[in-house]
Design a protein around this motif. Structure first.
Motif, PDB file in Angstrom:
ATOM      1  N   LYS A  45       1.031  -1.351   0.177  1.00 13.02           N
ATOM      2  CA  LYS A  45       0.154  -0.054  -0.082  1.00 13.02           C
ATOM      3  C   LYS A  45       0.713   1.198  -0.106  1.00 13.02           C
ATOM      4  O   LYS A  45       1.801   1.455   0.555  1.00 13.02           O
ATOM      5  CB  LYS A  45      -0.907   0.056   1.271  1.00 13.02           C
ATOM      6  CG  LYS A  45      -0.085   0.078   2.572  1.00 13.02           C
ATOM      7  CD  LYS A  45      -1.208   0.281   3.664  1.00 13.02           C
ATOM      8  CE  LYS A  45      -0.823   0.092   5.170  1.00 13.02           C
ATOM      9  NZ  LYS A  45      -1.585  -0.036   6.002  1.00 13.02           N
ATOM     10  N   ALA A  46       0.336   2.376  -0.205  1.00  9.30           N
ATOM     11  CA  ALA A  46       1.036   3.686  -0.477  1.00  9.30           C
ATOM     12  C   ALA A  46       0.334   4.474   0.673  1.00  9.30           C
ATOM     13  O   ALA A  46      -0.791   4.256   0.882  1.00  9.30           O
ATOM     14  CB  ALA A  46       0.751   4.445  -1.792  1.00  9.30           C
ATOM     15  N   VAL A  47       1.101   5.145   1.395  1.00  6.47           N
ATOM     16  CA  VAL A  47       0.507   6.094   2.592  1.00  6.47           C
ATOM     17  C   VAL A  47       0.924   7.511   2.162  1.00  6.47           C
ATOM     18  O   VAL A  47       2.072   7.798   1.703  1.00  6.47           O
ATOM     19  CB  VAL A  47       1.238   5.469   3.920  1.00  6.47           C
ATOM     20  CG1 VAL A  47       0.903   6.608   4.904  1.00  6.47           C
ATOM     21  CG2 VAL A  47       0.905   4.289   4.350  1.00  6.47           C
TER      22      VAL A  47
ATOM     23  N   TYR B 254       0.579  11.581   3.168  1.00  6.21           N
ATOM     24  CA  TYR B 254       0.586  12.345   4.308  1.00  6.21           C
ATOM     25  C   TYR B 254       0.371  13.925   3.426  1.00  6.21           C
ATOM     26  O   TYR B 254       1.056  14.189   2.777  1.00  6.21           O
ATOM     27  CB  TYR B 254       1.732  12.359   5.267  1.00  6.21           C
ATOM     28  CG  TYR B 254       1.735  11.320   5.993  1.00  6.21           C
ATOM     29  CD1 TYR B 254       0.962  10.976   6.978  1.00  6.21           C
ATOM     30  CD2 TYR B 254       2.690  10.324   5.414  1.00  6.21           C
ATOM     31  CE1 TYR B 254       1.534   9.815   7.532  1.00  6.21           C
ATOM     32  CE2 TYR B 254       3.132   9.044   6.173  1.00  6.21           C
ATOM     33  CZ  TYR B 254       2.364   8.748   7.338  1.00  6.21           C
ATOM     34  OH  TYR B 254       2.572   7.856   7.884  1.00  6.21           O
TER      35      TYR B 254
ATOM     36  N   TYR C 244      -4.373  12.142   6.211  1.00  5.03           N
ATOM     37  CA  TYR C 244      -3.688  10.820   5.875  1.00  5.03           C
ATOM     38  C   TYR C 244      -4.601   9.895   4.976  1.00  5.03           C
ATOM     39  O   TYR C 244      -5.737   9.913   5.285  1.00  5.03           O
ATOM     40  CB  TYR C 244      -3.522  10.096   7.442  1.00  5.03           C
ATOM     41  CG  TYR C 244      -3.135   8.679   7.427  1.00  5.03           C
ATOM     42  CD1 TYR C 244      -1.680   8.389   7.342  1.00  5.03           C
ATOM     43  CD2 TYR C 244      -4.151   7.703   7.347  1.00  5.03           C
ATOM     44  CE1 TYR C 244      -1.194   7.094   7.216  1.00  5.03           C
ATOM     45  CE2 TYR C 244      -3.671   6.485   7.463  1.00  5.03           C
ATOM     46  CZ  TYR C 244      -2.363   6.060   7.447  1.00  5.03           C
ATOM     47  OH  TYR C 244      -1.884   4.650   7.399  1.00  5.03           O
ATOM     48  N   PHE C 245      -3.946   9.585   4.244  1.00  3.50           N
ATOM     49  CA  PHE C 245      -4.609   8.508   3.197  1.00  3.50           C
ATOM     50  C   PHE C 245      -3.852   7.241   2.715  1.00  3.50           C
ATOM     51  O   PHE C 245      -2.646   7.152   3.006  1.00  3.50           O
ATOM     52  CB  PHE C 245      -4.644   9.218   1.648  1.00  3.50           C
ATOM     53  CG  PHE C 245      -5.305  10.544   1.710  1.00  3.50           C
ATOM     54  CD1 PHE C 245      -6.780  10.475   1.441  1.00  3.50           C
ATOM     55  CD2 PHE C 245      -4.668  11.639   1.884  1.00  3.50           C
ATOM     56  CE1 PHE C 245      -7.393  11.648   1.422  1.00  3.50           C
ATOM     57  CE2 PHE C 245      -5.453  12.754   1.972  1.00  3.50           C
ATOM     58  CZ  PHE C 245      -6.749  12.964   1.949  1.00  3.50           C
ATOM     59  N   GLU C 246      -4.487   6.020   2.872  1.00  2.44           N
ATOM     60  CA  GLU C 246      -4.016   4.634   2.390  1.00  2.44           C
ATOM     61  C   GLU C 246      -4.537   4.195   1.143  1.00  2.44           C
ATOM     62  O   GLU C 246      -5.518   4.444   0.991  1.00  2.44           O
ATOM     63  CB  GLU C 246      -4.329   3.685   3.350  1.00  2.44           C
ATOM     64  CG  GLU C 246      -3.537   3.968   4.853  1.00  2.44           C
ATOM     65  CD  GLU C 246      -4.039   2.692   5.825  1.00  2.44           C
ATOM     66  OE1 GLU C 246      -4.509   1.842   5.160  1.00  2.44           O
ATOM     67  OE2 GLU C 246      -3.550   2.888   6.636  1.00  2.44           O
TER      68      GLU C 246
ATOM     69  N   ALA D  49      -4.713   1.206  -1.482  1.00  2.00           N
ATOM     70  CA  ALA D  49      -4.184  -0.311  -1.574  1.00  2.00           C
ATOM     71  C   ALA D  49      -3.828  -0.201  -3.134  1.00  2.00           C
ATOM     72  O   ALA D  49      -4.484  -0.021  -4.113  1.00  2.00           O
ATOM     73  CB  ALA D  49      -5.369  -1.361  -1.461  1.00  2.00           C
TER      74      ALA D  49
ATOM     75  N   ALA E  99       1.003   6.611  -6.792  1.00  5.22           N
ATOM     76  CA  ALA E  99       0.466   7.254  -5.493  1.00  5.22           C
ATOM     77  C   ALA E  99       0.876   8.951  -5.574  1.00  5.22           C
ATOM     78  O   ALA E  99       0.224   9.663  -5.079  1.00  5.22           O
ATOM     79  CB  ALA E  99       1.177   6.705  -4.386  1.00  5.22           C
TER      80      ALA E  99
ATOM     81  N   GLU F 213       4.875   7.184   1.074  1.00  5.43           N
ATOM     82  CA  GLU F 213       5.663   5.986   1.666  1.00  5.43           C
ATOM     83  C   GLU F 213       4.843   4.903   1.146  1.00  5.43           C
ATOM     84  O   GLU F 213       3.701   4.603   1.023  1.00  5.43           O
ATOM     85  CB  GLU F 213       5.557   6.158   3.269  1.00  5.43           C
ATOM     86  CG  GLU F 213       6.161   7.041   3.949  1.00  5.43           C
ATOM     87  CD  GLU F 213       6.200   6.981   5.522  1.00  5.43           C
ATOM     88  OE1 GLU F 213       5.782   6.098   5.823  1.00  5.43           O
ATOM     89  OE2 GLU F 213       6.608   8.122   6.082  1.00  5.43           O
TER      90      GLU F 213
ATOM     91  N   VAL G 196       4.327   0.862   1.718  1.00  8.25           N
ATOM     92  CA  VAL G 196       4.691  -0.017   2.746  1.00  8.25           C
ATOM     93  C   VAL G 196       4.269  -1.431   2.277  1.00  8.25           C
ATOM     94  O   VAL G 196       3.280  -1.526   1.533  1.00  8.25           O
ATOM     95  CB  VAL G 196       3.511   0.158   3.816  1.00  8.25           C
ATOM     96  CG1 VAL G 196       3.501  -0.664   5.067  1.00  8.25           C
ATOM     97  CG2 VAL G 196       3.729   1.777   4.280  1.00  8.25           C
TER      98      VAL G 196
END
Length: 81
Positions: A2-4, A6, A41-43, A45, A59, A78, A80
């Protein structure tokens, strides 16, 4: 994977919500806080077949085009595992 993402206001942009949170924190007795700034904050998938580089590029593009206002906000991405 996943991409995080900010998203935060640029340092030169006033943050009234952050100031209100800072004031509330001080009222709770926390006097040693210099400043508080709020953000988002976003995630995201990512498909398993996507490489880390491709996921980061995707992303970054989503953050730039949709999640952040580049005039007043900065973003970081980021990846992950």
């Amino acid at each position: 994977m996943k991409a995080v993402v900010y998203v935060t206001l640029k340092p030169s942009v006033l943050d009234p919500q952050g100031k209100a949170i800072h004031h509330s924190v001080e009222l709770l007795g926390h006097k040693n806080i210099g400043d508080i700034r709020q953000g988002k904050y976003f995630e995201i998938a990512l498909d398993a077949a996507v490489s880390e580089l491709e996921g980061r590029q995707t992303a970054e593009q989503i953050a730039k085009d949709v999640l952040a206002n580049p005039v007043i906000e900065d973003y970081t991405v980021e990846i992950v595992p």
